[in-house]
Write a protein that holds these residues in place. Sequence first.
Motif, PDB file in Angstrom:
ATOM      1  N   ARG A 166     -12.531   7.161 -15.676  1.00  0.00           N
ATOM      2  CA  ARG A 166     -11.350   6.928 -16.499  1.00  0.00           C
ATOM      3  C   ARG A 166     -11.130   8.188 -17.332  1.00  0.00           C
ATOM      4  O   ARG A 166     -12.040   8.983 -17.517  1.00  0.00           O
ATOM      5  CB  ARG A 166     -11.566   5.703 -17.394  1.00  0.00           C
ATOM      6  N   ASP A 241     -17.608   4.365  -9.727  1.00  0.00           N
ATOM      7  CA  ASP A 241     -16.377   4.024  -8.982  1.00  0.00           C
ATOM      8  C   ASP A 241     -16.577   3.946  -7.476  1.00  0.00           C
ATOM      9  O   ASP A 241     -15.787   4.506  -6.700  1.00  0.00           O
ATOM     10  CB  ASP A 241     -15.262   5.023  -9.319  1.00  0.00           C
ATOM     11  N   LYS A 259      -8.924  -3.145 -10.579  1.00  0.00           N
ATOM     12  CA  LYS A 259      -8.141  -1.948 -10.286  1.00  0.00           C
ATOM     13  C   LYS A 259      -8.117  -1.624  -8.795  1.00  0.00           C
ATOM     14  O   LYS A 259      -7.427  -0.713  -8.378  1.00  0.00           O
ATOM     15  CB  LYS A 259      -8.703  -0.742 -11.046  1.00  0.00           C
ATOM     16  N   ARG A 260      -8.870  -2.358  -8.001  1.00  0.00           N
ATOM     17  CA  ARG A 260      -8.932  -2.063  -6.562  1.00  0.00           C
ATOM     18  C   ARG A 260      -7.553  -2.172  -5.919  1.00  0.00           C
ATOM     19  O   ARG A 260      -7.289  -1.560  -4.885  1.00  0.00           O
ATOM     20  CB  ARG A 260      -9.906  -3.025  -5.881  1.00  0.00           C
ATOM     21  N   ALA A 261      -6.640  -2.920  -6.587  1.00  0.00           N
ATOM     22  CA  ALA A 261      -5.283  -3.037  -6.054  1.00  0.00           C
ATOM     23  C   ALA A 261      -4.585  -1.688  -5.991  1.00  0.00           C
ATOM     24  O   ALA A 261      -3.638  -1.488  -5.228  1.00  0.00           O
ATOM     25  CB  ALA A 261      -4.471  -4.009  -6.912  1.00  0.00           C
ATOM     26  N   GLN A 262      -5.043  -0.713  -6.792  1.00  0.00           N
ATOM     27  CA  GLN A 262      -4.463   0.627  -6.785  1.00  0.00           C
ATOM     28  C   GLN A 262      -5.021   1.478  -5.642  1.00  0.00           C
ATOM     29  O   GLN A 262      -4.575   2.614  -5.456  1.00  0.00           O
ATOM     30  CB  GLN A 262      -4.754   1.316  -8.120  1.00  0.00           C
ATOM     31  N   GLY A 263      -5.972   0.952  -4.910  1.00  0.00           N
ATOM     32  CA  GLY A 263      -6.579   1.708  -3.823  1.00  0.00           C
ATOM     33  C   GLY A 263      -8.030   2.027  -4.116  1.00  0.00           C
ATOM     34  O   GLY A 263      -8.444   2.129  -5.267  1.00  0.00           O
ATOM     35  N   ALA A 266      -9.619   4.762  -6.881  1.00  0.00           N
ATOM     36  CA  ALA A 266      -8.393   5.335  -7.450  1.00  0.00           C
ATOM     37  C   ALA A 266      -8.688   6.198  -8.668  1.00  0.00           C
ATOM     38  O   ALA A 266      -8.109   7.286  -8.828  1.00  0.00           O
ATOM     39  CB  ALA A 266      -7.426   4.214  -7.815  1.00  0.00           C
ATOM     40  N   SER A 267      -9.578   5.746  -9.548  1.00  0.00           N
ATOM     41  CA  SER A 267      -9.876   6.522 -10.758  1.00  0.00           C
ATOM     42  C   SER A 267     -10.570   7.833 -10.416  1.00  0.00           C
ATOM     43  O   SER A 267     -10.241   8.892 -10.959  1.00  0.00           O
ATOM     44  CB  SER A 267     -10.753   5.695 -11.704  1.00  0.00           C
ATOM     45  N   ALA A 270      -8.121  10.269  -8.956  1.00  0.00           N
ATOM     46  CA  ALA A 270      -7.179  10.781  -9.958  1.00  0.00           C
ATOM     47  C   ALA A 270      -7.808  11.899 -10.781  1.00  0.00           C
ATOM     48  O   ALA A 270      -7.162  12.918 -11.070  1.00  0.00           O
ATOM     49  CB  ALA A 270      -6.713   9.643 -10.864  1.00  0.00           C
ATOM     50  N   GLN A 293       1.294   5.726 -21.534  1.00  0.00           N
ATOM     51  CA  GLN A 293       0.483   4.833 -20.705  1.00  0.00           C
ATOM     52  C   GLN A 293      -0.222   3.765 -21.532  1.00  0.00           C
ATOM     53  O   GLN A 293      -1.215   3.194 -21.110  1.00  0.00           O
ATOM     54  CB  GLN A 293      -0.559   5.648 -19.934  1.00  0.00           C
ATOM     55  N   LYS A 295      -1.176   0.244 -23.215  1.00  0.00           N
ATOM     56  CA  LYS A 295      -1.161  -1.125 -22.706  1.00  0.00           C
ATOM     57  C   LYS A 295      -0.456  -2.051 -23.693  1.00  0.00           C
ATOM     58  O   LYS A 295      -0.440  -1.801 -24.893  1.00  0.00           O
ATOM     59  CB  LYS A 295      -2.590  -1.643 -22.505  1.00  0.00           C
TER      60      LYS A 295
END
Length: 406
Positions: A166, A241, A259-263, A266-267, A270, A293, A295
């Motif tokens: 992150r 990760d 967060k796996r929905a982002q692929g 992903a972190s 990035a 960004q 929340k």
Amino acid sequence: MTNSHTNSLQLRIGIVGLGNAGSALLPSIAKHPNVRVTAASGRNKERLEKFARDYQAEYHLSVEDLCRSEQVDAVYIASPTELHVKHVQIATHYKKHIIVEKPLAVSVEEADMLIQAADRAGIHLIVGHSFSFEPPIRKIREIINEGTLGNVKMINNWYFNDWMYRFRTPEELDTALGGGVTYRQGSHQFDIIRYIGGGMLRSVRAMTGRWDESRPTEGAHAAFLEFENGTVATAVYNGYDHFLTTELTFGIGEGGPSKRAQGYAASRKAIQQLKNSDEERELKSQKGYGGNQSKNYSEEKHHQPFFGLTVVSCERGDIRQSPNGLYVYGENEKYEIQLPNETGRDVMVAELYEAVVHGKPPIHDGRWGKANLEVCQAVLESARERKEIYLSHQVAVDSSERKVSK
């Protein structure tokens, strides 16, 4: 209580630092009928001005000016770990009650100094280990106290996530400044384990891992913890990760879906695209109050949060979390307990209020925070020395039983 205003059963809070932690507490303050946010301090004047407009509050560019304000009874110190000592000292000088983010400090000696300063000032010092405030963790402790499953014998918390990738400031990746997963996340993990087990740990044997040279701090640890009464626990944390424990916790993490929905990874991917640490620092700052960004914490929670996979074994059954509460595996049946949809931050604000206004001793006081810090340090020392470390600053959950362990 520090002034006549708190005698009217109202508590006014100033926020030190409007990053992730400071922003996250704002909805919980708003929920409490007798607590309100009246001020904030930070380095970004534009965001402070937005905060002042949004909350009809003061803003200050220095912590000292905030603590000097007559509109503030208590402060929430959400500044970086390396600034905790300085900021707590300022707050105690002006006799403001305190919630300080975990860890309290980076050494037991510093923690002692802050506890003594709070005692001299006659103010309450609470350390914000918010995950043991969460309803499932408190309910597990309640079930253990009821005794229907017998004595607690084993506590396991395993957490695999993307913490190391992150967006981070350089200080968060510097162990000497309280960075890395053992200080930053072990503080939560050991707090949960100690709360469930009653607080009185005896010893620690652990190993830590630094597996990425570009992120030069502890990204993983595995610890075996023994309580004075013989209860045992394991604390496993891996922030690199790859595998995520959300695969075992119904897709739910600390703040919602996986967060796996982002692929996949992903972190990690990035971070690899960033040019330098300055770019990463700027992206991290954008997650704070008013950032691009940031929340919406008031809409974040739809299930009970999972700080990894927690499984507790008693003499006559096991307990683990469900999406909306707990699964209890008794001798004759498995059943689910539904729990209220409140956050640990809500309870943390209430604990401060009850302490300041009604004189109820808080569980998560400075000595509790020092005990958790001692475990963090013991994990690092055990890994370095490759030996068992015995503890000497542990305290019980029940304040009436508070005494230093032998």
